[in-house]
Design a protein around this motif. Sequence first.
Motif, PDB file in Angstrom:
ATOM      1  N   SER A 208       0.833  -1.201   0.000  1.00 31.21           N
ATOM      2  CA  SER A 208       0.000   0.000   0.000  1.00 31.21           C
ATOM      3  C   SER A 208       0.871   1.257   0.000  1.00 31.21           C
ATOM      4  CB  SER A 208      -0.905   0.027   1.239  1.00 31.21           C
ATOM      5  OG  SER A 208      -1.740  -1.105   1.304  1.00 31.21           O
ATOM      6  N   ARG A 209       0.260   2.385  -0.330  1.00 27.77           N
ATOM      7  CA  ARG A 209       0.958   3.652  -0.128  1.00 27.77           C
ATOM      8  C   ARG A 209       1.323   3.765   1.345  1.00 27.77           C
ATOM      9  NH1 ARG A 209      -2.203   7.668  -0.347  1.00 27.77           N
ATOM     10  NH2 ARG A 209      -4.157   6.563  -0.754  1.00 27.77           N
ATOM     11  N   PRO A 210       2.517   4.249   1.667  1.00 28.07           N
ATOM     12  CA  PRO A 210       2.965   4.245   3.069  1.00 28.07           C
ATOM     13  C   PRO A 210       2.009   5.009   3.986  1.00 28.07           C
ATOM     14  CG  PRO A 210       4.788   4.739   1.591  1.00 28.07           C
ATOM     15  CD  PRO A 210       3.544   4.784   0.756  1.00 28.07           C
ATOM     16  N   PHE A 211       1.810   4.476   5.164  1.00 27.05           N
ATOM     17  CA  PHE A 211       1.053   5.157   6.209  1.00 27.05           C
ATOM     18  C   PHE A 211       2.030   5.910   7.102  1.00 27.05           C
ATOM     19  CE2 PHE A 211      -2.017   1.976   4.966  1.00 27.05           C
ATOM     20  CZ  PHE A 211      -3.251   2.614   5.115  1.00 27.05           C
ATOM     21  N   ASP A 212       1.629   7.099   7.521  1.00 29.97           N
ATOM     22  CA  ASP A 212       2.487   7.859   8.433  1.00 29.97           C
ATOM     23  C   ASP A 212       2.584   7.171   9.791  1.00 29.97           C
ATOM     24  OD1 ASP A 212       3.017  10.335   6.790  1.00 29.97           O
ATOM     25  OD2 ASP A 212       0.839  10.310   6.789  1.00 29.97           O
ATOM     26  N   ARG A 213       1.441   6.619  10.237  1.00 28.99           N
ATOM     27  CA  ARG A 213       1.409   5.940  11.531  1.00 28.99           C
ATOM     28  C   ARG A 213       0.708   4.587  11.381  1.00 28.99           C
ATOM     29  NH1 ARG A 213      -1.201   9.546  15.965  1.00 28.99           N
ATOM     30  NH2 ARG A 213      -2.587  10.222  14.287  1.00 28.99           N
ATOM     31  N   ILE A 214       1.188   3.626  12.131  1.00 31.78           N
ATOM     32  CA  ILE A 214       0.559   2.302  12.172  1.00 31.78           C
ATOM     33  C   ILE A 214       0.475   1.871  13.627  1.00 31.78           C
ATOM     34  CG2 ILE A 214       0.709  -0.130  11.516  1.00 31.78           C
ATOM     35  CD1 ILE A 214       2.305   0.720   9.058  1.00 31.78           C
ATOM     36  N   SER A 215      -0.737   1.525  14.061  1.00 26.54           N
ATOM     37  CA  SER A 215      -0.956   0.997  15.400  1.00 26.54           C
ATOM     38  C   SER A 215      -1.374  -0.459  15.278  1.00 26.54           C
ATOM     39  CB  SER A 215      -2.039   1.797  16.138  1.00 26.54           C
ATOM     40  OG  SER A 215      -1.651   3.147  16.319  1.00 26.54           O
ATOM     41  N   VAL A 216      -0.785  -1.332  16.078  1.00 25.55           N
ATOM     42  CA  VAL A 216      -1.062  -2.770  16.002  1.00 25.55           C
ATOM     43  C   VAL A 216      -1.590  -3.250  17.349  1.00 25.55           C
ATOM     44  CG1 VAL A 216      -0.109  -5.044  15.489  1.00 25.55           C
ATOM     45  CG2 VAL A 216       0.790  -3.023  14.308  1.00 25.55           C
ATOM     46  N   LEU A 217      -2.712  -3.975  17.303  1.00 18.61           N
ATOM     47  CA  LEU A 217      -3.347  -4.499  18.507  1.00 18.61           C
ATOM     48  C   LEU A 217      -3.412  -6.027  18.410  1.00 18.61           C
ATOM     49  CD1 LEU A 217      -6.333  -1.976  18.700  1.00 18.61           C
ATOM     50  CD2 LEU A 217      -4.248  -1.915  20.056  1.00 18.61           C
ATOM     51  N   SER A 236       7.402  -5.889  13.458  1.00 18.07           N
ATOM     52  CA  SER A 236       7.864  -5.627  12.089  1.00 18.07           C
ATOM     53  C   SER A 236       6.748  -5.025  11.251  1.00 18.07           C
ATOM     54  CB  SER A 236       8.378  -6.925  11.456  1.00 18.07           C
ATOM     55  OG  SER A 236       7.316  -7.810  11.140  1.00 18.07           O
ATOM     56  N   ILE A 237       5.510  -5.384  11.562  1.00 12.49           N
ATOM     57  CA  ILE A 237       4.367  -4.780  10.864  1.00 12.49           C
ATOM     58  C   ILE A 237       4.274  -3.305  11.218  1.00 12.49           C
ATOM     59  CG2 ILE A 237       1.838  -4.762  10.766  1.00 12.49           C
ATOM     60  CD1 ILE A 237       1.944  -7.811  11.096  1.00 12.49           C
ATOM     61  N   ALA A 238       4.383  -2.987  12.509  1.00 12.03           N
ATOM     62  CA  ALA A 238       4.325  -1.586  12.925  1.00 12.03           C
ATOM     63  C   ALA A 238       5.475  -0.777  12.327  1.00 12.03           C
ATOM     64  CB  ALA A 238       4.357  -1.500  14.450  1.00 12.03           C
ATOM     65  N   ALA A 239       6.621  -1.423  12.102  1.00  9.45           N
ATOM     66  CA  ALA A 239       7.807  -0.727  11.588  1.00  9.45           C
ATOM     67  C   ALA A 239       7.642  -0.276  10.137  1.00  9.45           C
ATOM     68  CB  ALA A 239       9.033  -1.628  11.720  1.00  9.45           C
ATOM     69  N   LEU A 240       6.572  -0.714   9.470  1.00  8.21           N
ATOM     70  CA  LEU A 240       6.332  -0.269   8.095  1.00  8.21           C
ATOM     71  C   LEU A 240       5.795   1.158   8.038  1.00  8.21           C
ATOM     72  CD1 LEU A 240       4.766  -3.549   6.646  1.00  8.21           C
ATOM     73  CD2 LEU A 240       6.987  -2.568   6.051  1.00  8.21           C
ATOM     74  N   ALA A 241       5.515   1.765   9.185  1.00  6.95           N
ATOM     75  CA  ALA A 241       5.040   3.151   9.207  1.00  6.95           C
ATOM     76  C   ALA A 241       6.140   4.105   8.772  1.00  6.95           C
ATOM     77  CB  ALA A 241       4.573   3.518  10.611  1.00  6.95           C
ATOM     78  N   ARG A 242       5.726   5.155   8.092  1.00  6.04           N
ATOM     79  CA  ARG A 242       6.707   6.135   7.626  1.00  6.04           C
ATOM     80  C   ARG A 242       7.276   6.952   8.783  1.00  6.04           C
ATOM     81  NH1 ARG A 242       4.830   9.380   2.510  1.00  6.04           N
ATOM     82  NH2 ARG A 242       3.079   9.804   3.918  1.00  6.04           N
ATOM     83  N   ARG A 243       6.437   7.222   9.805  1.00  6.42           N
ATOM     84  CA  ARG A 243       6.912   8.026  10.939  1.00  6.42           C
ATOM     85  C   ARG A 243       6.862   7.264  12.261  1.00  6.42           C
ATOM     86  NH1 ARG A 243       3.250  12.982   9.945  1.00  6.42           N
ATOM     87  NH2 ARG A 243       2.831  12.613  12.156  1.00  6.42           N
ATOM     88  N   THR A 244       5.683   6.809  12.665  1.00  7.54           N
ATOM     89  CA  THR A 244       5.532   6.197  13.982  1.00  7.54           C
ATOM     90  C   THR A 244       4.761   4.894  13.877  1.00  7.54           C
ATOM     91  OG1 THR A 244       5.423   8.405  14.987  1.00  7.54           O
ATOM     92  CG2 THR A 244       4.723   6.533  16.345  1.00  7.54           C
ATOM     93  N   GLY A 245       5.378   3.812  14.318  1.00  3.22           N
ATOM     94  CA  GLY A 245       4.702   2.523  14.369  1.00  3.22           C
ATOM     95  C   GLY A 245       4.760   1.967  15.777  1.00  3.22           C
ATOM     96  N   THR A 246       3.608   1.565  16.303  1.00  2.00           N
ATOM     97  CA  THR A 246       3.564   1.098  17.682  1.00  2.00           C
ATOM     98  C   THR A 246       2.734  -0.180  17.797  1.00  2.00           C
ATOM     99  OG1 THR A 246       1.619   2.482  18.167  1.00  2.00           O
ATOM    100  CG2 THR A 246       3.779   3.424  18.645  1.00  2.00           C
ATOM    101  N   VAL A 247       3.189  -1.059  18.666  1.00  2.00           N
ATOM    102  CA  VAL A 247       2.401  -2.199  19.124  1.00  2.00           C
ATOM    103  C   VAL A 247       1.926  -1.838  20.525  1.00  2.00           C
ATOM    104  CG1 VAL A 247       2.411  -4.644  19.738  1.00  2.00           C
ATOM    105  CG2 VAL A 247       3.697  -3.847  17.748  1.00  2.00           C
ATOM    106  N   ASP A 248       0.633  -1.960  20.768  1.00  2.00           N
ATOM    107  CA  ASP A 248       0.079  -1.575  22.060  1.00  2.00           C
ATOM    108  C   ASP A 248       0.882  -2.199  23.201  1.00  2.00           C
ATOM    109  OD1 ASP A 248      -2.409  -0.502  23.637  1.00  2.00           O
ATOM    110  OD2 ASP A 248      -2.069  -2.554  24.348  1.00  2.00           O
ATOM    111  N   ARG A 249       1.293  -1.368  24.159  1.00  3.98           N
ATOM    112  CA  ARG A 249       2.206  -1.822  25.207  1.00  3.98           C
ATOM    113  C   ARG A 249       1.566  -2.856  26.123  1.00  3.98           C
ATOM    114  NH1 ARG A 249       5.010   3.119  28.177  1.00  3.98           N
ATOM    115  NH2 ARG A 249       5.991   1.322  29.216  1.00  3.98           N
TER     116      ARG A 249
END
Length: 303
Positions: A208-217, A236-249
């Motif tokens: 897909s076109r890059p997402f600026d942020r990706i949140s993974v639950l 690694s999925i969250a790391a595909l974000a262009r700026r901020t990728g997070t897995v819920d803590r």
Amino acid sequence: MTVRQVHDPVLRAALCGKSVSLQVRWRTLPGAYRRFLSSRLPPGSVGVLIRDLRTWPVLDGPPGYGFQIGSPTSGWGPAEHSGDNDAFARLLHRIGGGDWCDPDTGVTRRYAETSGEPGLEPELRRILAEHGSTGHRMLYTDPHAFSAAVADLYRALLPSRDGDAHAVVGTGRMTDPWQALDAGMVPYWCESSSRAAATAAELWLAGSRPFDRISVLPEPPGISHDRLASLPHWRSIAALARRTGTVDRLLAGRYPVLPAAPGHATGFLRHAAVASHRPELIPGAEAVRHLARHGSLTGLMIA
């Protein structure tokens, strides 16, 4: 109604031996549902029937009852639910299922518990026609293709917030579509925390076109097994974000053996909101036209 009993040590772990899981499905639409449709369908509206066409070995019992071992949702195949499979034997050992008896291999394959009854479609089309509405059906054998098509629909037709494209990858019960839309996010849903589901989400994001942020639950299933996506995989999925990728803590800290309440996803998405109000609903006809563009995808048909 029909009743399907599902005995699944992969998805239900130790609960599988202490509880009975029954899936109840309507053969025909209940009167209340027909009245609901009749009161809510203006002429020219669109109705969409969505069905999962995956099949699974089912042992037939009395009329209207079936029994199945395992589920396509888990990421395991029917033949893998055998004590001769080392990975499955290890799983059984963890949950105390040492007295396992392999299922009969001579049973008939039928629609899995995730599918609705085929008889609903002609009845729904008849009700739609009576009210001057158009009926469509969306059939899939690959839930990952369906998730990708729906996510692409929202990304294409909903305005981004301040140019900040934000995707949320929900898993199992860790999802709240309305909150995701309120938060201005593009929702992608994995039906389980299986490795196959995580890989499909990763491929969709990569293509897909890059997402600026990706949140993974990632939903902790309550047990670790060989077909489960690892926590590094979700990261690694969250790391595909262009700026901020997070897995819920919280989920990361519990993954994979300490389940969390489904309401956690609602709270997470509410606090992540960047939109002040719910966006306009997508007209049904426009949504169907957009989804039909994905009709060439393997495992997905819109008609």
